[in-house]
Design a protein around this motif. Structure first.
Motif, short mmCIF file in Angstrom:
data_model
loop_
_atom_site.label_atom_id
_atom_site.label_comp_id
_atom_site.label_asym_id
_atom_site.label_seq_id
_atom_site.Cartn_x
_atom_site.Cartn_y
_atom_site.Cartn_z
N GLU A 270 0.83 -1.22 0.00
CA GLU A 270 0.00 0.00 0.00
C GLU A 270 0.86 1.26 0.00
O GLU A 270 0.52 2.26 -0.64
CB GLU A 270 -0.91 -0.03 1.23
CG GLU A 270 -2.07 0.94 1.17
CD GLU A 270 -1.76 2.27 1.82
OE1 GLU A 270 -2.51 3.23 1.58
OE2 GLU A 270 -0.77 2.33 2.56
N VAL A 273 1.94 1.88 -3.56
CA VAL A 273 0.81 2.34 -4.39
C VAL A 273 0.49 3.79 -4.09
O VAL A 273 0.24 4.59 -5.02
CB VAL A 273 -0.42 1.44 -4.15
CG1 VAL A 273 -1.67 2.05 -4.78
CG2 VAL A 273 -0.17 0.04 -4.72
N ASN A 277 0.50 6.84 -6.77
CA ASN A 277 -0.69 7.64 -7.07
C ASN A 277 -0.45 9.14 -6.90
O ASN A 277 -1.12 9.96 -7.54
CB ASN A 277 -1.85 7.20 -6.18
CG ASN A 277 -2.54 5.94 -6.71
OD1 ASN A 277 -2.42 5.61 -7.88
ND2 ASN A 277 -3.24 5.24 -5.83
N ILE A 284 -4.06 4.09 -9.48
CA ILE A 284 -4.22 2.68 -9.12
C ILE A 284 -5.35 2.56 -8.10
O ILE A 284 -5.33 3.22 -7.06
CB ILE A 284 -2.92 2.11 -8.53
CG1 ILE A 284 -1.77 2.19 -9.53
CG2 ILE A 284 -3.13 0.67 -8.07
CD1 ILE A 284 -1.97 1.36 -10.78
N MET A 286 -6.90 -0.13 -5.64
CA MET A 286 -6.48 -1.39 -5.03
C MET A 286 -7.63 -1.98 -4.22
O MET A 286 -8.09 -1.37 -3.25
CB MET A 286 -5.25 -1.17 -4.16
CG MET A 286 -4.61 -2.46 -3.64
SD MET A 286 -2.98 -2.16 -2.91
CE MET A 286 -3.44 -1.27 -1.42
N ALA A 529 5.02 -4.46 -5.29
CA ALA A 529 4.18 -3.36 -5.78
C ALA A 529 4.95 -2.50 -6.77
O ALA A 529 4.45 -2.14 -7.84
CB ALA A 529 3.68 -2.52 -4.61
N LEU A 533 3.86 -1.99 -10.58
CA LEU A 533 3.55 -0.63 -11.01
C LEU A 533 4.44 -0.20 -12.16
O LEU A 533 3.98 0.49 -13.09
CB LEU A 533 3.70 0.34 -9.82
CG LEU A 533 2.70 0.13 -8.68
CD1 LEU A 533 3.09 0.96 -7.47
CD2 LEU A 533 1.28 0.44 -9.12
#
Length: 590
Positions: A270, A273, A277, A284, A286, A529, A533
């Motif tokens: 997280e 991410v 973002n 993204i 999630m 991640a 990504l």
């Protein structure tokens, strides 16, 4: 059985042992009770080899009140330590000597699990039929449900069309629909539509009833399955992990082991991410799914996945749940990355499932390549036990080393430590080539691996020594000075680079958000991640090849402590070679 069940089983055993009042007085062995409690504590902490030893002590030479619990738990600990031969012997003893034991269904279940994961087809078939019988007749609802789940999953993943055909007459009428589903799935996957329809027609003609899954297979073409509509500037990722959220909300910093892996992996994922973002126009989204390491819950979550239609699915760390999600991903042509479990059978006959960690076979092959090309070794003495997990690593090494032109002398010893104590010194005495090297691909048998190194030291065999991934992560009881004296090499899926600025930046942000230092699990979530990504950022869905192909052909991607490079494979091909030296632990990418 999901490992969370261990805690329920232990609680049940604890209470039943305390309340048990037999008609005739049975001796209470106080020492055995103490060993039993010690073993349960070790089981809860995940220290299965030591738990097994404690339960062995609890069994004792004479009959006592808790002997059946001790035998069962000894087998269970051996099962989770991957000492499968020992586990089967304990379970067989319980069945033979105590046929009225209340643990018989559990022992039958775990014996069947071992058979289903055996390399021999006839053992797989015995395990499958045992699961079917448990699903039919087990008195405990939990065993009954888990057995049915394992039976259905195994039909899909464990058997070829030919093997399924040979078992047709042995499938009970009430379970034939699951056999038909598996047969049709495999035939349709091989584009044998007419044969699949013939299986279905014969089944219906014999009085069988269809299922939602069969109707779905008959109604959906492969092209329809592969056609997905994605929203512009939004990429959906599904993250399925054993989070146990109901328990995690109230535990503060004292996180139990069963919760910690999934929770901290999620936190690292997280974090990456959110960072992405903040700077990217393509956002993204999630979706997080809590599998709770439960096959029934995981299967129910697939309906949510159908609503989400993620570009990629990450999960579920453990094999049983990963297999369920993999079947869903395969049927929808959506790539799925299994982040931690390196069990290569997860990708057998699959197209869209990827292993984020290199498998034991790959690690064995890479270590062989390193030994031959980097260390210049042409002769290896390989010390191994006969456990299934060791076998995969050892076989990968042996084949690769032999293909390069090297020679491997295999020194095998028992999985029973008392026997191994007598065997290993004799085997070390047979090491005569001073220009050779030693390889110890032992997985999950710390005492024996340590004994090999110690006896080499005692006998002044000053050869290069190479070890399994467990020398870094699990063999901490082996003295570091012994490892350093041999400058012991080991393969691993990941080694942290905590002295680099990128790690420091991640650690500071993690500390700010979560108030504690990131664990290996958190770093692995962050790493995976960032890899996903990066691939999504560079991927154009309008180009000729699909995203799963893009994952296979992508260049090597370096993260904080694990590199990603699938190299036209579904298994990550990048590993680290670590080495113990006096100035610290050194490693190189390989």
């Amino acid at each position: 059985m999901n490992r969370i069940i261990i805690f329920l089983v232990l609680s049940t055993i604890l209470s039943s042992c305390a309340l048990f009042k037999p008609a005739t007085q049975v001796a209470v062995n106080q020492k055995a009770e103490e060993y039993l409690e010690q073993g349960k504590r070790l089981m809860r902490s995940g220290n299965y080899p030591e738990a097994m030893d404690a339960f062995e002590q609890a069994i004792g030479p004479e009959y006592h009140r808790s002997i059946t619990a001790a035998i069962y738990l000894s087998g269970l600990a051996a099962y989770y330590a991957e000492y499968y031969d020992i586990a089967k012997k304990r379970f067989a003893r319980l069945k033979r000597e105590y046929p009225e034991s209340k643990y018989l269904e559990e022992t039958t279940y775990h014996t069947a699990l071992i058979q289903l994961n055996d390399n021999r087809a006839y053992e797989n078939q015995k395990g499958l039929l045992a699961m079917m019988k448990l699903a039919q007749k087990a008195k405990k609802g939990r065993i009954k449900a888990d057995a049915l789940s394992q039976f259905r999953e195994s039909l899909f993943r464990g058997f070829s069309v030919e093997q399924l055909q040979s078992m047709e007459s042995k499938i009970a009428p009430g379970y034939r629909v699951y056999w038909v589903e598996a047969m049709m799935f495999k035939l349709l996957k091989d584009e044998k539509q007419e044969e699949a329809k013939a299986v279905y027609t014969t089944y219906i003609a014999s009085g069988g009833k269809s299922s939602d899954y069969i109707r779905k297979m008959l109604g959906d073409s492969q092209e329809e399955k592969k056609t997905k509509v994605f929203e512009p500037e939004i990429t959906r990722i599904a993250l399925a992990l054993p989070l146990f959220l109901d328990e995690a909300n109230n535990i503060g910093l004292n996180v139990p082991a069963k919760v910690r892996i999934g929770l901290e992996f999620y936190e690292g994922f997280e974090l990456a991410v959110q960072k992405y973002n903040e700077s990217s126009q393509n956002k993204i989204y999630m979706e997080v799914l809590d599998t709770q390491r439960d096959t029934g819950i995981t299967r129910a979550l697939t309906s949510r996945l159908d609503r989400i239609v993620p570009r990629v699915l990450i999960g579920a760390i453990y094999n049983n749940q990963s297999r369920i999600l993999s079947e869903w991903a395969e049927s929808r042509a959506i790539p799925m990355v299994v982040p931690i479990s390196p069990a290569e059978d997860l990708i057998e006959n699959k197209t869209y499932t990827f292993l984020g960690h290199p498998s034991p076979r790959i690690q064995g092959e890479k270590m062989a390549d390193f030994a031959f090309k980097e260390l210049g070794l042409t002769h290896i003495y390989m010390f191994k036990d006969n456990s299934a997990s060791t076998k995969v690593l050892a076989d990968g090494f042996s084949k690769a080393f032999s293909d390069l032109g090297g020679k491997v002398d295999t020194m095998s010893f028992s999985t029973n430590y008392e026997a191994a104590i007598k065997q290993i010194p004799k085997l070390v005495s047979e090491v005569e080539d001073d220009s050779a090297g030693v390889y110890i691909p032992v997985m999950g048998y710390e005492e024996a691996a340590g004994l090999v190194v110690n006896v080499l030291k005692q006998k002044n065999k000053n050869l290069p020594v190479l070890g399994s991934p467990h020398f870094k992560s699990k063999y901490k009881a082996i003295p570091r000075d012994i490892k350093e004296s041999y400058q012991l090499y080991f393969s691993t899926s990941h080694l942290s680079t905590k002295d680099e600025i990128e790690y420091w930046e991640m650690e500071q942000e993690y500390l700010r958000r979560y108030k504690y230092t990131p664990s290996d699990w958190a770093v692995q979530g962050y790493d995976l991640a960032n890899y996903i990504l990066e691939q999504l950022k560079n991927y154009d869905p309008n180009q000729e090849f699909t995203f799963d192909t893009y994952l296979r052909v992508g260049s090597r991607f370096k993260t904080l402590h694990i590199d990603y490079h699938f190299n036209s494979s579904q298994v990550n091909q990048a590993i680290n070679i670590g080495q113990y030296q006096e100035d610290g632990l050194n490693y190189k990418d390989y």
